[in-house]
Design a protein around this motif. Structure first.
Motif, PDB file in Angstrom:
ATOM      1  N   TYR A 120       0.712  -1.155  -0.030  1.00 23.82           N
ATOM      2  CA  TYR A 120      -0.043  -0.046  -0.110  1.00 23.82           C
ATOM      3  C   TYR A 120       0.954   1.364  -0.118  1.00 23.82           C
ATOM      4  O   TYR A 120       1.996   1.493   0.625  1.00 23.82           O
ATOM      5  CB  TYR A 120      -0.937  -0.073   1.111  1.00 23.82           C
ATOM      6  N   SER A 121       0.546   2.227  -0.954  1.00 23.86           N
ATOM      7  CA  SER A 121       1.534   3.481  -1.047  1.00 23.86           C
ATOM      8  C   SER A 121       0.588   4.651  -0.828  1.00 23.86           C
ATOM      9  O   SER A 121       1.097   5.654  -0.998  1.00 23.86           O
ATOM     10  CB  SER A 121       2.077   3.301  -2.485  1.00 23.86           C
ATOM     11  N   GLY A 122      -0.701   4.473  -0.059  1.00 23.87           N
ATOM     12  CA  GLY A 122      -1.604   5.693   0.194  1.00 23.87           C
ATOM     13  C   GLY A 122      -2.224   6.124  -0.794  1.00 23.87           C
ATOM     14  O   GLY A 122      -2.216   5.698  -2.126  1.00 23.87           O
ATOM     15  N   ASN A 123      -3.323   6.961  -0.138  1.00 27.05           N
ATOM     16  CA  ASN A 123      -4.357   7.506  -1.244  1.00 27.05           C
ATOM     17  C   ASN A 123      -5.108   6.396  -2.192  1.00 27.05           C
ATOM     18  O   ASN A 123      -5.146   6.530  -3.502  1.00 27.05           O
ATOM     19  CB  ASN A 123      -3.652   8.498  -2.345  1.00 27.05           C
ATOM     20  N   GLY A 124      -5.278   5.278  -1.726  1.00 21.93           N
ATOM     21  CA  GLY A 124      -5.898   4.298  -2.346  1.00 21.93           C
ATOM     22  C   GLY A 124      -5.419   3.407  -3.528  1.00 21.93           C
ATOM     23  O   GLY A 124      -5.750   2.768  -4.281  1.00 21.93           O
ATOM     24  N   THR A 125      -4.122   3.633  -3.357  1.00 20.53           N
ATOM     25  CA  THR A 125      -3.118   2.854  -4.404  1.00 20.53           C
ATOM     26  C   THR A 125      -2.001   1.732  -3.691  1.00 20.53           C
ATOM     27  O   THR A 125      -2.011   1.817  -2.546  1.00 20.53           O
ATOM     28  CB  THR A 125      -2.273   4.062  -5.373  1.00 20.53           C
ATOM     29  N   PHE A 126      -1.774   0.885  -4.424  1.00 16.90           N
ATOM     30  CA  PHE A 126      -0.636   0.007  -3.986  1.00 16.90           C
ATOM     31  C   PHE A 126       0.314   0.119  -5.169  1.00 16.90           C
ATOM     32  O   PHE A 126       0.295   0.131  -6.443  1.00 16.90           O
ATOM     33  CB  PHE A 126      -1.209  -1.504  -3.547  1.00 16.90           C
ATOM     34  N   ILE A 127       1.520  -0.432  -4.861  1.00 13.22           N
ATOM     35  CA  ILE A 127       2.698  -0.955  -5.654  1.00 13.22           C
ATOM     36  C   ILE A 127       2.574  -2.264  -5.725  1.00 13.22           C
ATOM     37  O   ILE A 127       2.860  -2.948  -4.807  1.00 13.22           O
ATOM     38  CB  ILE A 127       4.091  -0.318  -5.276  1.00 13.22           C
ATOM     39  N   GLY A 128       2.647  -3.010  -7.008  1.00 16.49           N
ATOM     40  CA  GLY A 128       2.621  -4.367  -7.187  1.00 16.49           C
ATOM     41  C   GLY A 128       3.137  -4.744  -8.382  1.00 16.49           C
ATOM     42  O   GLY A 128       3.275  -3.899  -9.433  1.00 16.49           O
ATOM     43  N   VAL A 129       3.350  -6.034  -8.605  1.00 17.72           N
ATOM     44  CA  VAL A 129       3.846  -6.615  -9.962  1.00 17.72           C
ATOM     45  C   VAL A 129       2.850  -7.242 -10.838  1.00 17.72           C
ATOM     46  O   VAL A 129       2.245  -8.071 -10.115  1.00 17.72           O
ATOM     47  CB  VAL A 129       5.254  -7.418  -9.691  1.00 17.72           C
ATOM     48  N   THR A 130       2.640  -6.735 -11.955  1.00 20.47           N
ATOM     49  CA  THR A 130       1.508  -7.478 -12.840  1.00 20.47           C
ATOM     50  C   THR A 130       2.444  -7.990 -14.030  1.00 20.47           C
ATOM     51  O   THR A 130       3.749  -7.736 -13.871  1.00 20.47           O
ATOM     52  CB  THR A 130       0.675  -6.255 -13.474  1.00 20.47           C
ATOM     53  N   THR A 131       1.832  -8.480 -14.833  1.00 19.66           N
ATOM     54  CA  THR A 131       2.473  -9.170 -16.044  1.00 19.66           C
ATOM     55  C   THR A 131       3.141  -8.031 -16.728  1.00 19.66           C
ATOM     56  O   THR A 131       4.060  -8.224 -17.614  1.00 19.66           O
ATOM     57  CB  THR A 131       1.463  -9.972 -16.682  1.00 19.66           C
ATOM     58  N   LYS A 132       2.704  -6.695 -16.576  1.00 19.33           N
ATOM     59  CA  LYS A 132       3.448  -5.621 -17.296  1.00 19.33           C
ATOM     60  C   LYS A 132       4.558  -5.121 -16.327  1.00 19.33           C
ATOM     61  O   LYS A 132       5.000  -4.098 -16.775  1.00 19.33           O
ATOM     62  CB  LYS A 132       2.532  -4.562 -17.559  1.00 19.33           C
ATOM     63  N   GLY A 133       4.948  -5.687 -15.337  1.00 19.43           N
ATOM     64  CA  GLY A 133       6.063  -5.148 -14.347  1.00 19.43           C
ATOM     65  C   GLY A 133       5.361  -4.354 -13.153  1.00 19.43           C
ATOM     66  O   GLY A 133       4.324  -4.413 -12.916  1.00 19.43           O
ATOM     67  N   VAL A 134       6.368  -3.943 -12.512  1.00 21.83           N
ATOM     68  CA  VAL A 134       6.078  -3.036 -11.072  1.00 21.83           C
ATOM     69  C   VAL A 134       5.344  -1.729 -11.329  1.00 21.83           C
ATOM     70  O   VAL A 134       5.834  -1.096 -12.366  1.00 21.83           O
ATOM     71  CB  VAL A 134       7.396  -2.667 -10.291  1.00 21.83           C
ATOM     72  N   LYS A 135       4.107  -1.525 -10.951  1.00 22.83           N
ATOM     73  CA  LYS A 135       3.365  -0.428 -11.278  1.00 22.83           C
ATOM     74  C   LYS A 135       2.671   0.100  -9.965  1.00 22.83           C
ATOM     75  O   LYS A 135       2.551  -0.667  -9.154  1.00 22.83           O
ATOM     76  CB  LYS A 135       2.073  -0.851 -12.105  1.00 22.83           C
ATOM     77  N   SER A 136       2.139   1.177 -10.189  1.00 22.57           N
ATOM     78  CA  SER A 136       1.255   1.753  -9.269  1.00 22.57           C
ATOM     79  C   SER A 136      -0.189   1.487  -9.624  1.00 22.57           C
ATOM     80  O   SER A 136      -0.438   1.940 -10.723  1.00 22.57           O
ATOM     81  CB  SER A 136       1.430   3.110  -8.801  1.00 22.57           C
ATOM     82  N   VAL A 137      -1.136   1.026  -8.878  1.00 20.45           N
ATOM     83  CA  VAL A 137      -2.366   0.410  -9.013  1.00 20.45           C
ATOM     84  C   VAL A 137      -3.294   1.164  -8.177  1.00 20.45           C
ATOM     85  O   VAL A 137      -2.996   1.001  -6.963  1.00 20.45           O
ATOM     86  CB  VAL A 137      -2.513  -1.025  -9.069  1.00 20.45           C
ATOM     87  N   LYS A 138      -4.637   1.599  -8.863  1.00 24.50           N
ATOM     88  CA  LYS A 138      -5.717   1.941  -7.750  1.00 24.50           C
ATOM     89  C   LYS A 138      -6.435   0.841  -7.327  1.00 24.50           C
ATOM     90  O   LYS A 138      -6.806  -0.117  -8.250  1.00 24.50           O
ATOM     91  CB  LYS A 138      -6.433   2.954  -8.771  1.00 24.50           C
ATOM     92  N   MET A 139      -6.560   0.839  -6.259  1.00 28.63           N
ATOM     93  CA  MET A 139      -7.246  -0.506  -5.665  1.00 28.63           C
ATOM     94  C   MET A 139      -8.891  -0.343  -5.928  1.00 28.63           C
ATOM     95  O   MET A 139      -9.395  -1.267  -5.981  1.00 28.63           O
ATOM     96  CB  MET A 139      -7.326  -0.288  -3.988  1.00 28.63           C
ATOM     97  N   SER A 140      -9.404   0.824  -6.424  1.00 33.97           N
ATOM     98  CA  SER A 140     -10.691   0.982  -6.811  1.00 33.97           C
ATOM     99  C   SER A 140     -10.928   0.350  -8.294  1.00 33.97           C
ATOM    100  O   SER A 140     -12.009   0.590  -8.506  1.00 33.97           O
ATOM    101  CB  SER A 140     -11.098   2.556  -6.641  1.00 33.97           C
ATOM    102  N   ASP A 141      -9.896   0.223  -9.237  1.00 35.62           N
ATOM    103  CA  ASP A 141     -10.287  -0.223 -10.397  1.00 35.62           C
ATOM    104  C   ASP A 141     -11.046  -1.620 -10.174  1.00 35.62           C
ATOM    105  O   ASP A 141     -10.953  -2.438  -9.249  1.00 35.62           O
ATOM    106  CB  ASP A 141      -8.970  -0.822 -11.071  1.00 35.62           C
ATOM    107  N   THR A 142     -12.000  -1.651 -11.045  1.00 36.94           N
ATOM    108  CA  THR A 142     -12.879  -2.783 -10.901  1.00 36.94           C
ATOM    109  C   THR A 142     -12.153  -4.176 -10.793  1.00 36.94           C
ATOM    110  O   THR A 142     -12.718  -5.011  -9.938  1.00 36.94           O
ATOM    111  CB  THR A 142     -13.717  -2.788 -12.256  1.00 36.94           C
TER     112      THR A 142
END
Length: 160
Positions: free
Chosen positions: A124-146
């Motif tokens: 978790y990186s704050g403001n409803g986002t997390f840093i994680g690894v997807t198949t596209k690499g390390v990204k900042s992702v919104k937890m609210s994305d469907t």
């Protein structure tokens, strides 16, 4: 015997200097203290790796998978904390945290495979986002994305 003006100035100056020295030597100075917010520091370290590639089973900046990334970041942040290798094992450590009380550095878990089974972890990186690894690499992702909202399993705090 009276003091002339230059003598008064000299005596006054000496008195002020002595008073300042006494205040400095015998006074109570506030103690400096530095504290580190390990969660914020973990999130900061995680952000440095945004853009790193995905690699199945990867545990280094040359290529990460999700749990390899979280394990690497915790080990290389100021926490120097060793956490388990897999997301399922990481889910078993720390203190559960309600989503409404997430703090930077908390681990957030998702069921991206079999429903109800933890298979993904991010930081978790704050403001409803997390840093994680997807198949596209390390990204900042919104937890609210469907996609992520529907797969959320919980969060754990492993550092204060």
């Amino acid at each position: 015997m009276s003091l002339s003006s230059p003598h008064v100035k000299w005596v006054t100056t000496v008195f002020v200097i002595l008073a300042l020295v006494a205040a400095f030597v015998f006074g109570t100075a506030p103690k400096a203290s530095a504290t580190i917010n390990y969660g914020e520091e973990v999130a900061s370290v995680a952000k440095r790796y945004v853009g790193s590639p995905y690699k199945w089973g990867g545990t280094t900046p040359k290529g990460f998978d999700a749990s390899g990334f979280t394990q690497y970041v915790y080990k290389h942040a100021a926490t120097k904390k060793a956490i388990p290798r897999t997301s399922a094992a990481q889910y078993k450590i720390g203190k559960s945290v309600p989503q409404s009380q997430l703090k930077q550095g908390d681990l957030v878990f998702y069921a991206t495979g079999k429903k109800g089974v933890v298979s993904f972890v991010g930081i978790y990186s704050g403001n409803g986002t997390f840093i994680g690894v997807t198949t596209k690499g390390v990204k900042s992702v919104k937890m609210s994305d469907t996609y992520w909202k529907t797969k959320y399993m919980g969060a754990k705090r492993v550092v204060q």
